[in-house]
Enzyme design. Structure first.
Site, PDB file in Angstrom:
ATOM      1  CE1 TYR A  46      42.547  39.215  40.983  1.00  0.00           C
ATOM      2  CE2 TYR A  46      41.748  39.159  38.719  1.00  0.00           C
ATOM      3  CZ  TYR A  46      41.645  39.624  40.011  1.00  0.00           C
ATOM      4  OH  TYR A  46      40.642  40.487  40.345  1.00  0.00           O
ATOM      5  CD  GLU A 100      40.169  39.391  43.762  1.00  0.00           C
ATOM      6  OE1 GLU A 100      40.275  40.427  43.092  1.00  0.00           O
ATOM      7  OE2 GLU A 100      40.475  39.334  44.965  1.00  0.00           O
TER       8      GLU A 100
END
Ligand code: GDP
Ligand code: MN
Length: 379
Positions: free
Chosen positions: A101, A189
Site C-alpha cells: 500500500y 493512493e
C-alpha cells in the site's frame, strides 16, 4: 474532484508510474476486442468510485475474448453500492507475488503532506493501522522542503516490504509525490501496489482526488471533469448549483450550511440510519433552492426517507416550507419527508407545512428527534 481508477492511471502513466497495460470499454464487444489486443489473461474491472469492488463482484479474471465478453456483460450495468457501472477497464492480468500500500494525502491538521507505505496491501489501511502498526510506515513532509531521499528510504525500509520490491517502490513513491504536487492533488493512493513474479513493482489500483480550487491551473484536466460529472444525480445537482455528494445509504439529507449537514449525517448515524447523500442548500436558501434540492434527492430510486434539517439564520424557514410544499406538489413523492425547522420564522414555516397537510410530510421538533423519525418511517 475524485477520479475513476482508469483516469487516475492515465495520470500515473503521464508521471511514469508503472501500471498494467489496459484499455477502457463501455460495451461487451469493446471489452472482447480489448482482450484480443492485450492477449493472454485479463482482469475486467468495474469503474465506479467506491471501494471493495472485488468483493461486490465488480472485478473478474478472464481468459480470451469470449470469457472477457461474458465478464463485461455481467459487470456493465451492475449496481455497486448505488453506483451503476458504465465502463470497465480491461487490463493484462498481473502475476501477483505480494501486495503493498502507498499513499500521499494532505494532512490539514499537521499542515503537511502525509506519506504512508505498508507491506499489507489490498486491505483497509485503517485496519492495518489499528491491528498491525508495525507494517505501516508514516512520514510527514514539510511542503517547503519537499520529499527527501532519506524519507523515501524510511518509508521503504520502515514498512517492511520485500527487499526485491524496495527500489521499484522507492521510484513509485518519488513519482507519486511529483504527481501529487504538480497535478495539485489532495490524495494519491495505490492499493495494492504489487510486486510481480518478474520482480516488477506496479500500481494495480488508483485513487486520485484533485483539488477543485486548483483546476483552473490545469486546463488539460477539463476532460477528466466532464467524465466525472456524469453521474445523473450529481449532474442534476450541479445544474441547480447545489452542493451534493452521493453516499450509499437510504436516507436523503438536506440541510443549510456544510457544518449543519455534516452534523446531521452524524446524528442520523447515531440513530442507526445511513445517509443517501450530503446536500447543502447553502446560506440564504429560498423556496426554489429547497424545491430543487428535494427534486435532486428524491430522484434516487433506493431512498427510504428524506430528512430536511434547517436552522434559519439568513435562511427563512417560511420560504423553506414554501419550497417543500412546492416540491411535494409537483413531484411524485414515494417516501416520507421528515422536516425539522428552527430559527428565523420557524413557527410560520411549521404553520405552512401543517396547512399543506401533505401525507408524506412528517414534522419534527429537534435534530435528534428528526433523525430518529427518518429511520423509523423509512419505507
Ligand atoms: P478494489 O477492491 O475496488 O480496491 O479493487 P482493486 O483494484 O484494488 O483490486 C482488488 C483485488 O483484486 C486486488 O487486491 C487483487 O488481489 C485482485 N486483482 C486485481 N487485479 C488483479 C490481477 O491482475 N491479477 C490478480 N491475480 N488479481 C488481481
Ligand atoms: Mn484497491
Amino acid at each position: 474532484m475524485d477520479l475513476f481508477e482508469y483516469q487516475g492511471k492515465e495520470l500515473f502513466a503521464r508521471w511514469a508510474i508503472p501500471i498494467p497495460e489496459g484499455k477502457l470499454a463501455t460495451t461487451p464487444d469493446e471489452a472482447a476486442s480489448a482482450a484480443t489486443t492485450l492477449g493472454g489473461k485479463v482482469v475486467v474491472k468495474a469503474q465506479v468510485q467506491v471501494g471493495g469492488r472485488g468483493k461486490a463482484g465488480g472485478i473478474k479474471l478472464a481468459d480470451g475474448s469470449d470469457e472477457t465478453r461474458q465478464a463485461a456483460e455481467s459487470i456493465l450495468g451492475m449496481d455497486i453500492k448505488g453506483h451503476i457501472v458504465e465502463r470497465v477497464l480491461i487490463e493484462k492480468a498481473s502475476d501477483i507475488e505480494d501486495e503493498y500500500y502507498a499513499s500521499i494525502l494532505l494532512d490539514r491538521a499537521a499542515k503537511k503532506y502525509l506519506l504512508m507505505v505498508s507491506s499489507k496491501g489490498g486491505m483497509d489501511i485503517e485496519e492495518v493501522a489499528a491491528n498491525e502498526p508495525d507494517a505501516l510506515a508514516k512520514i510527514h513532509i514539510d511542503p517547503l522542503l519537499g520529499l527527501q531521499s532519506f524519507q523515501v528510504n524510511q518509508l521503504v525500509f520502515g514498512s517492511g516490504i520485500d527487499a526485491k520490491a524496495r527500489s521499484g517502490a522507492a521510484e513509485i513513491i518519488r513519482r507519486m509525490f511529483a504527481l501529487f504536487i504538480e497535478a495539485d492533488a489532495t490524495l494519491v493512493e495505490i492499493n495494492p501496489m504489487i510486486l510481480t513474479g518478474q520482480g516488477e513493482v506496479l500500481a494495480l489500483d488508483s485513487k486520485v482526488s484533485l483539488d477543485d480550487s486548483a483546476l483552473f491551473r490545469h486546463p488539460d484536466f477539463e476532460e477528466l471533469r466532464e467524465v466525472v460529472a456524469t453521474d445523473p444525480q450529481e449532474r442534476m445537482a450541479k445544474e441547480r448549483d447545489l452542493n451534493f455528494i452521493k453516499l450509499d445509504g437510504d436516507i436523503g439529507i438536506i440541510g443549510n450550511g456544510a457544518g449543519l449537514v455534516m452534523a446531521t449525517l452524524d446524528v442520523v448515524d447515531q440513530a442507526g440510519g445511513r445517509a443517501a447523500n450530503f446536500l447543502d442548500v447553502g446560506g440564504g436558501a429560498g423556496a426554489d433552492d429547497l424545491s430543487n434540492a428535494l427534486e435532486v434527492v428524491l430522484s434516487d430510486t433506493k431512498l427510504g426517507s428524506v430528512l430536511v434539517n434547517i436552522f434559519g439564520g439568513i435562511t427563512r424557514c417560511d420560504l423553506v416550507a414554501e419550497g417543500i410544499v412546492d416540491a411535494v406538489g409537483r413531484l411524485d413523492v414515494r417516501v416520507p419527508i421528515v422536516v425539522r425547522l428552527d430559527g428565523t420564522n420557524a413557527e410560520e414555516g411549521r404553520r405552512i407545512l401543517s396547512v399543506a397537510s401533505h401525507p408524506q410530510i412528517v414534522p419534527a421538533e429537534t435534530m435528534s428527534e428528526a433523525a430518529g423519525k427518518a429511520v423509523e418511517v423509512k419505507v
